[in-house]
Write an enzyme that holds these catalytic residues in place. Structure first.
Site, PDB file in Angstrom:
ATOM      1  N   ARG A 150     -72.700 -11.848  -2.231  1.00 16.23           N
ATOM      2  CA  ARG A 150     -71.665 -11.560  -1.332  1.00 16.23           C
ATOM      3  C   ARG A 150     -71.083  -9.895  -1.669  1.00 16.23           C
ATOM      4  O   ARG A 150     -70.633  -9.834  -2.644  1.00 16.23           O
ATOM      5  CB  ARG A 150     -70.557 -12.320  -1.582  1.00 16.23           C
ATOM      6  CG  ARG A 150     -69.385 -12.674  -0.278  1.00 16.23           C
ATOM      7  CD  ARG A 150     -68.325 -13.467  -0.479  1.00 16.23           C
ATOM      8  NE  ARG A 150     -67.190 -12.854  -1.389  1.00 16.23           N
ATOM      9  CZ  ARG A 150     -66.014 -13.307  -1.436  1.00 16.23           C
ATOM     10  NH1 ARG A 150     -65.666 -14.279  -0.732  1.00 16.23           N
ATOM     11  NH2 ARG A 150     -65.217 -12.531  -2.256  1.00 16.23           N
ATOM     12  N   TYR A 162     -58.569  -8.766   0.583  1.00 15.35           N
ATOM     13  CA  TYR A 162     -59.203  -9.985   0.047  1.00 15.35           C
ATOM     14  C   TYR A 162     -60.572  -9.534  -0.488  1.00 15.35           C
ATOM     15  O   TYR A 162     -61.335  -9.053  -0.115  1.00 15.35           O
ATOM     16  CB  TYR A 162     -59.125 -11.120   0.775  1.00 15.35           C
ATOM     17  CG  TYR A 162     -60.252 -12.060   0.409  1.00 15.35           C
ATOM     18  CD1 TYR A 162     -59.629 -13.125  -0.266  1.00 15.35           C
ATOM     19  CD2 TYR A 162     -61.626 -12.397   1.072  1.00 15.35           C
ATOM     20  CE1 TYR A 162     -60.513 -14.166  -0.703  1.00 15.35           C
ATOM     21  CE2 TYR A 162     -62.281 -13.059   0.621  1.00 15.35           C
ATOM     22  CZ  TYR A 162     -61.769 -14.158  -0.217  1.00 15.35           C
ATOM     23  OH  TYR A 162     -62.707 -15.115  -0.613  1.00 15.35           O
ATOM     24  N   ASP A 219     -67.725 -12.213   3.807  1.00 16.31           N
ATOM     25  CA  ASP A 219     -66.369 -13.235   4.269  1.00 16.31           C
ATOM     26  C   ASP A 219     -65.603 -12.242   4.976  1.00 16.31           C
ATOM     27  O   ASP A 219     -64.839 -11.395   4.492  1.00 16.31           O
ATOM     28  CB  ASP A 219     -65.936 -13.647   2.827  1.00 16.31           C
ATOM     29  CG  ASP A 219     -65.085 -14.748   3.144  1.00 16.31           C
ATOM     30  OD1 ASP A 219     -64.510 -14.860   4.560  1.00 16.31           O
ATOM     31  OD2 ASP A 219     -64.158 -15.047   2.393  1.00 16.31           O
ATOM     32  N   HIS A 221     -62.894 -13.885   6.142  1.00 15.99           N
ATOM     33  CA  HIS A 221     -61.828 -14.586   5.677  1.00 15.99           C
ATOM     34  C   HIS A 221     -60.734 -14.737   6.870  1.00 15.99           C
ATOM     35  O   HIS A 221     -59.412 -14.509   6.870  1.00 15.99           O
ATOM     36  CB  HIS A 221     -61.064 -13.543   4.798  1.00 15.99           C
ATOM     37  CG  HIS A 221     -60.297 -14.489   3.709  1.00 15.99           C
ATOM     38  ND1 HIS A 221     -59.045 -14.557   3.598  1.00 15.99           N
ATOM     39  CD2 HIS A 221     -61.070 -15.449   2.842  1.00 15.99           C
ATOM     40  CE1 HIS A 221     -58.809 -15.449   2.422  1.00 15.99           C
ATOM     41  NE2 HIS A 221     -60.031 -15.932   2.251  1.00 15.99           N
ATOM     42  N   GLU A 245     -69.337 -15.023   6.856  1.00 17.13           N
ATOM     43  CA  GLU A 245     -68.620 -16.263   6.675  1.00 17.13           C
ATOM     44  C   GLU A 245     -67.112 -16.020   7.610  1.00 17.13           C
ATOM     45  O   GLU A 245     -66.472 -14.961   7.493  1.00 17.13           O
ATOM     46  CB  GLU A 245     -68.209 -16.462   5.149  1.00 17.13           C
ATOM     47  CG  GLU A 245     -67.344 -17.703   4.811  1.00 17.13           C
ATOM     48  CD  GLU A 245     -67.186 -17.754   3.284  1.00 17.13           C
ATOM     49  OE1 GLU A 245     -66.352 -18.285   2.910  1.00 17.13           O
ATOM     50  OE2 GLU A 245     -67.825 -16.869   2.643  1.00 17.13           O
ATOM     51  N   GLU A 271     -64.392 -23.771   5.045  1.00 16.47           N
ATOM     52  CA  GLU A 271     -63.259 -23.743   3.724  1.00 16.47           C
ATOM     53  C   GLU A 271     -62.101 -24.396   3.884  1.00 16.47           C
ATOM     54  O   GLU A 271     -61.656 -24.812   2.891  1.00 16.47           O
ATOM     55  CB  GLU A 271     -63.652 -22.594   2.779  1.00 16.47           C
ATOM     56  CG  GLU A 271     -62.766 -21.480   3.399  1.00 16.47           C
ATOM     57  CD  GLU A 271     -62.942 -20.148   2.545  1.00 16.47           C
ATOM     58  OE1 GLU A 271     -61.692 -19.702   2.152  1.00 16.47           O
ATOM     59  OE2 GLU A 271     -63.865 -19.549   2.075  1.00 16.47           O
ATOM     60  N   ARG A 292     -69.057 -25.096   5.021  1.00 17.66           N
ATOM     61  CA  ARG A 292     -68.586 -24.347   3.808  1.00 17.66           C
ATOM     62  C   ARG A 292     -67.482 -25.006   3.148  1.00 17.66           C
ATOM     63  O   ARG A 292     -66.761 -24.772   2.117  1.00 17.66           O
ATOM     64  CB  ARG A 292     -67.847 -23.029   4.361  1.00 17.66           C
ATOM     65  CG  ARG A 292     -68.965 -21.983   4.499  1.00 17.66           C
ATOM     66  CD  ARG A 292     -69.247 -21.335   3.270  1.00 17.66           C
ATOM     67  NE  ARG A 292     -68.334 -20.494   2.474  1.00 17.66           N
ATOM     68  CZ  ARG A 292     -68.058 -20.693   1.111  1.00 17.66           C
ATOM     69  NH1 ARG A 292     -68.740 -21.472   0.362  1.00 17.66           N
ATOM     70  NH2 ARG A 292     -66.817 -19.947   0.663  1.00 17.66           N
ATOM     71  N   GLU A 348     -71.910 -21.346  -3.772  1.00 17.11           N
ATOM     72  CA  GLU A 348     -70.941 -20.308  -3.988  1.00 17.11           C
ATOM     73  C   GLU A 348     -70.560 -20.539  -5.578  1.00 17.11           C
ATOM     74  O   GLU A 348     -70.205 -21.843  -5.720  1.00 17.11           O
ATOM     75  CB  GLU A 348     -69.608 -20.231  -3.389  1.00 17.11           C
ATOM     76  CG  GLU A 348     -68.744 -18.957  -3.669  1.00 17.11           C
ATOM     77  CD  GLU A 348     -67.539 -19.079  -2.799  1.00 17.11           C
ATOM     78  OE1 GLU A 348     -66.622 -18.165  -2.845  1.00 17.11           O
ATOM     79  OE2 GLU A 348     -67.074 -20.302  -2.275  1.00 17.11           O
ATOM     80  N   TRP A 411     -54.426 -13.737   6.522  1.00 16.92           N
ATOM     81  CA  TRP A 411     -54.995 -13.147   5.250  1.00 16.92           C
ATOM     82  C   TRP A 411     -56.492 -13.385   4.924  1.00 16.92           C
ATOM     83  O   TRP A 411     -57.167 -12.523   4.606  1.00 16.92           O
ATOM     84  CB  TRP A 411     -54.138 -13.553   4.062  1.00 16.92           C
ATOM     85  CG  TRP A 411     -54.591 -13.082   2.813  1.00 16.92           C
ATOM     86  CD1 TRP A 411     -54.397 -11.796   2.143  1.00 16.92           C
ATOM     87  CD2 TRP A 411     -55.265 -13.860   1.771  1.00 16.92           C
ATOM     88  NE1 TRP A 411     -54.702 -11.841   1.086  1.00 16.92           N
ATOM     89  CE2 TRP A 411     -55.534 -12.984   0.594  1.00 16.92           C
ATOM     90  CE3 TRP A 411     -55.652 -15.166   1.585  1.00 16.92           C
ATOM     91  CZ2 TRP A 411     -56.059 -13.569  -0.510  1.00 16.92           C
ATOM     92  CZ3 TRP A 411     -56.298 -15.617   0.302  1.00 16.92           C
ATOM     93  CH2 TRP A 411     -56.499 -14.806  -0.813  1.00 16.92           C
TER      94      TRP A 411
END
Length: 411
Positions: A150, A162, A219, A221, A245, A271, A292, A348, A411
């Protein structure tokens, strides 16, 4: 039943490098089972839910009745779903599977149908404030054995992003634990347009340096609108990502239709999801490519297995959430599930700190890019109470973002 009735249920809160909530069930015959109930930044909410509302319901229940106990905890509360409820149910579910596998004298994956593969492909987290630092991080991960990477990077004009390990944090490595030990959450800044300009250039440079074969992931996010996510997915197509992602906040499932119309970059979502209902549209309409969710936040092995079986009908694969805010107990549960299911995609994997590994002793291994849960009966994890006692809970909050005009942003 008397020997397999639950005698004690303990909620264990410790902070060996970061906060974890662990449930320990013990049967009348002394067989122990562990479950992970960690919800990063809101740990005590789950600890209270377990201690005050779930533990009193477990005493005397037959540890063998996993399905019945799951349905009882889910349906009897009436107020269903949500991360706190589902993390508590997950802890009970995983602890019961741990007990059942120990009673059977088998590693847990054997009870889930046996191994479908010899190892579990894992990806690591490389990051840097600039390209040389990023390249060094990728090389370090390759040297450690990772074969899928990643890629996260700082963005010019944005102070903190992040997933970039070199950024300062009160807890050490930023990507290891972005939740800082402080009375209030840290405020960070964000600029989506700067991010969208910068990231394609980063992946162009990474491909030029490391070639076309290395699987690369990224990602987002949740920080983009649907049309911004569609643009990024399109811009990244020449660099052949394994997945993009959380490109947009996943609560709006219709948004993924728009993203899907504009890009063939594979999408990974989930996630922050807690139940199969969060996935229903995304899976049925094939709007994503990878699931995820974490075992810990989705009701346990029982529930996540159902989601992945549903996904398998649509050729959607697993990509189970596995950062270090999933304890080694939750990670072990994911690995047993990974090994057993047919539609495995990738796992992951962030290595826990040495302090965490002193509290949670594990049997899982990582070599040549692949994880394996090991061959010990149950999950293959033990909890060291004496080591945990040296690391009491400390309040910590995840950061939050504001735009340049002061607006609170994802975030």
């Amino acid at each position: 039943m008397s020997g397999t009735a639950i005698r004690t249920a303990e909620v264990l809160v410790s902070s060996p490098g970061r906060n974890f909530v662990t449930l320990r069930l013990v049967t009348e015959d002394g067989v122990e089972g562990l479950g992970d109930a960690t919800l990063n930044g809101r740990e005590l909410a789950v600890a209270s839910y377990l201690t005050d509302h779930v533990v009193p319901l477990l005493h005397g229940r037959d540890a063998h009745t996993i399905e019945d106990t799951w349905q009882f905890l889910y349906r009897s509360a009436y107020w269903r779903r949500g991360p706190v409820t589902m993390a508590a149910i997950a802890a009970v579910d995983v602890a019961l599977w741990d007990i059942k596998a120990k009673l059977a004298g088998m590693p847990l994956y054997q009870l889930l149908g046996g191994a479908s593969r010899s190892g579990i492909m894992a990806y690591g987290h490389a990051s840097g404030r600039d390209l040389p630092e990023l390249f060094d991080s990728i090389r370090q991960h390759l040297d450690e054995g990772f074969r899928s990477i990643r890629v996260q990077t700082s963005v010019p004009g944005v102070d903190a992003v992040y997933g970039v390990a070199a950024q300062p944090s009160s807890s050490g490595r930023y990507d290891y634990e972005p939740a800082q030990r402080a009375p209030l959450p840290a405020e960070e800044d964000w600029d989506t347009r700067a991010y969208l300009r910068h990231i394609p250039r980063v992946f162009e440079a990474v491909r030029n340096e490391f070639g076309p074969e290395l699987p690369l992931l990224h990602d987002g996010h949740h920080r983009m609108t649907p049309i911004q996510a569609a643009r990024l997915g399109k811009d990244l197509e020449p660099y052949d990502l394994f997945w993009l992602e959380d490109c947009t906040p996943a609560e709006n499932q219709d948004a993924l239709r728009l993203v899907r119309q504009h890009t063939v970059t594979p999408l990974a979502i989930g996630e922050v999801f807690n139940t199969v209902w969060d996935y229903q549209t995304l899976i049925r309409e094939q709007l994503i490519d990878y699931v995820r969710s974490a075992v810990t936040h989705t009701g346990g092995i029982t529930a996540l297995r159902r989601i992945l079986d549903f996904a398998a009908q649509y050729q959607i694969k697993s990509g189970i959430h596995g950062p270090t805010d999933i304890s080694p107990v939750g990670m072990a549960a994911a690995l047993h599930l990974d090994l057993a299911i047919h539609n495995f995609g990738i796992q992951e994997y962030m290595k826990h700190s040495a302090t965490t590994d002193e509290v949670f002793r594990t049997s899982f291994t990582f070599a040549d890019g692949y994880l394996h849960p090991g061959h010990e009966p149950g999950l293959g994890v033990t909890y060291d109470d004496e080591a945990a006692s040296r690391h009491p809970y400390q309040a910590a909050y995840l950061p939050f973002n504001r735009l340049k005009d002061g607006t609170v942003h994802d975030w």
